[in-house]
Design an enzyme around this catalytic site. Structure first.
Site, PDB file in Angstrom:
ATOM      1  CD  GLN A  42      -8.518  10.830  12.552  1.00 37.25           C
ATOM      2  OE1 GLN A  42      -8.582  11.459  11.365  1.00 37.25           O
ATOM      3  NE2 GLN A  42      -7.810  11.786  13.444  1.00 37.25           N
ATOM      4  CG  ASN A  43     -15.665   9.966  11.456  1.00 35.71           C
ATOM      5  OD1 ASN A  43     -14.955  10.902  11.759  1.00 35.71           O
ATOM      6  ND2 ASN A  43     -15.810   9.839  10.087  1.00 35.71           N
TER       7      ASN A  43
ATOM      8  CG  ASP B  69     -19.891   8.479  12.152  1.00 34.75           C
ATOM      9  OD1 ASP B  69     -19.558   7.375  11.453  1.00 34.75           O
ATOM     10  OD2 ASP B  69     -19.785   9.788  11.564  1.00 34.75           O
TER      11      ASP B  69
ATOM     12  CG  HIS C   6     -10.678   8.773  18.163  1.00 35.71           C
ATOM     13  ND1 HIS C   6     -10.693   9.938  17.189  1.00 35.71           N
ATOM     14  CD2 HIS C   6      -9.458   8.580  18.393  1.00 35.71           C
ATOM     15  CE1 HIS C   6      -9.485  10.215  17.137  1.00 35.71           C
ATOM     16  NE2 HIS C   6      -8.739   9.494  17.833  1.00 35.71           N
TER      17      HIS C   6
ATOM     18  CB  CYS D 248     -20.892  -1.384  36.062  1.00 38.87           C
ATOM     19  SG  CYS D 248     -20.572  -3.087  35.591  1.00 38.87           S
TER      20      CYS D 248
ATOM     21  CB  SER E  33      -7.275  18.477   9.902  1.00 37.16           C
ATOM     22  OG  SER E  33      -6.981  17.930  11.463  1.00 37.16           O
TER      23      SER E  33
ATOM     24  CG  LEU F  92     -14.435  21.267   1.342  1.00 36.05           C
ATOM     25  CD1 LEU F  92     -15.199  20.929   0.243  1.00 36.05           C
ATOM     26  CD2 LEU F  92     -15.640  21.499   2.541  1.00 36.05           C
ATOM     27  CD  GLU F  93     -11.518  24.311   4.244  1.00 34.43           C
ATOM     28  OE1 GLU F  93     -10.776  24.220   5.475  1.00 34.43           O
ATOM     29  OE2 GLU F  93     -12.448  25.064   4.185  1.00 34.43           O
TER      30      GLU F  93
ATOM     31  CB  ALA G 237     -15.603  13.049   1.197  1.00 35.00           C
TER      32      ALA G 237
END
Length: 242
Positions: free
Chosen positions: A97-98, A100, A115, A146, A188, A213-214, A231
């Site tokens: 979903q990142n 980066d 994404h 463009c 999440s 983490l949670e 992670a």
């Protein structure tokens, strides 16, 4: 490699912003999450792109320098090493979903960017023949045009109010139908359609694992196993590639 994972043949990982937190990039939800800022959330909607594209560029163009400066952390590297160590009868699809690009920079080969990628630019007009291209320019204060059709250019990402790309979804759905291990890392698990991926994997008979983490609250009933921790610490140990 973790000997217990060698029995799986079709493996799917889903990663979220939590896997990039140790690389210095902000998560989207939870304490300090990007979407906690109402103005940021507004700039991330397709309506803002259509009416005030300079605000969209101010937000996502501004992310390009931090993303370029970030380095893959131990979690990204563990996934790449795990993929490289798979046997000839095993395969892995990494869905992220990142936006980066850190998985590819770490060496992961089969990656679906659900994404998009913030460091890529494309034309905003459907049907334009301009191919998406790598772009490090922030376009601060400007709306680039463009070179093919003159329409506004945009970051090649999925904004709120937009559909996910069908080719990516088709690849994901095919993988979920065939997988025997599904692992979600640093997400999440509450945002659709990604939140439904685990359900599809479970229906296909896959073992399903949640690494975060949670804990997930409420717990998604389709996850059979939950392991908690950062992670960058948890994933290398669990995969057996530390």
């Amino acid at each position: 490699m973790n000997a217990g994972l060698t029995r799986y043949r079709r493996i799917v990982f889903l990663t979220g912003a939590g896997i990039s937190a140790a690389s210095g990039l902000r998560t989207y939800r939870g304490p300090g999450g990007i979407w906690d800022d109402a103005e940021v959330a507004e700039c991330s909607h397709v309506h803002t792109l259509n009416t005030q594209p300079q605000r969209t560029w101010a937000l996502f163009g501004g992310m390009r320098a931090p993303v370029a400066a970030a380095q893959p952390n131990a979690a990204h590297l563990a996934l790449a090493r795990f993929e490289a160590a798979l046997g000839p009868d095993q395969e892995l699809l990494l869905i992220t979903q990142n936006i980066d690009g850190l998985h590819q920079r770490a060496g992961s080969r089969r990656v679906v960017e659900l994404h998009g990628n913030v460091s890529t630019t494309r034309c905003s007009r459907d049907g334009c023949t301009l191919a998406p291209y790598p772009d490090t320019t922030t376009h601060a204060g400007t709306v680039p045009r463009c070179p093919r059709c003159g329409a506004a250019l945009r970051p090649d990402i999925v904004l709120f109010g937009e559909m996910l790309p069908m080719p990516a979804l088709h690849q994901v759905q095919q993988a979920l139908q065939d997988c025997d291990l599904f692992v979600a890392v640093g997400t999440s698990g509450t945002v659709t359609p990604a939140a439904e991926f685990v359900r599809g994997a479970r229906q296909a008979g896959a073992h399903t694992v949640y690494l975060n983490l949670e804990p997930m609250r409420p717990r998604h009933p389709a996850f059979a196993e939950e392991r908690l921790g950062p992670a960058e610490d948890l994933l290398p140990r669990w995969l057996g590639v530390a």
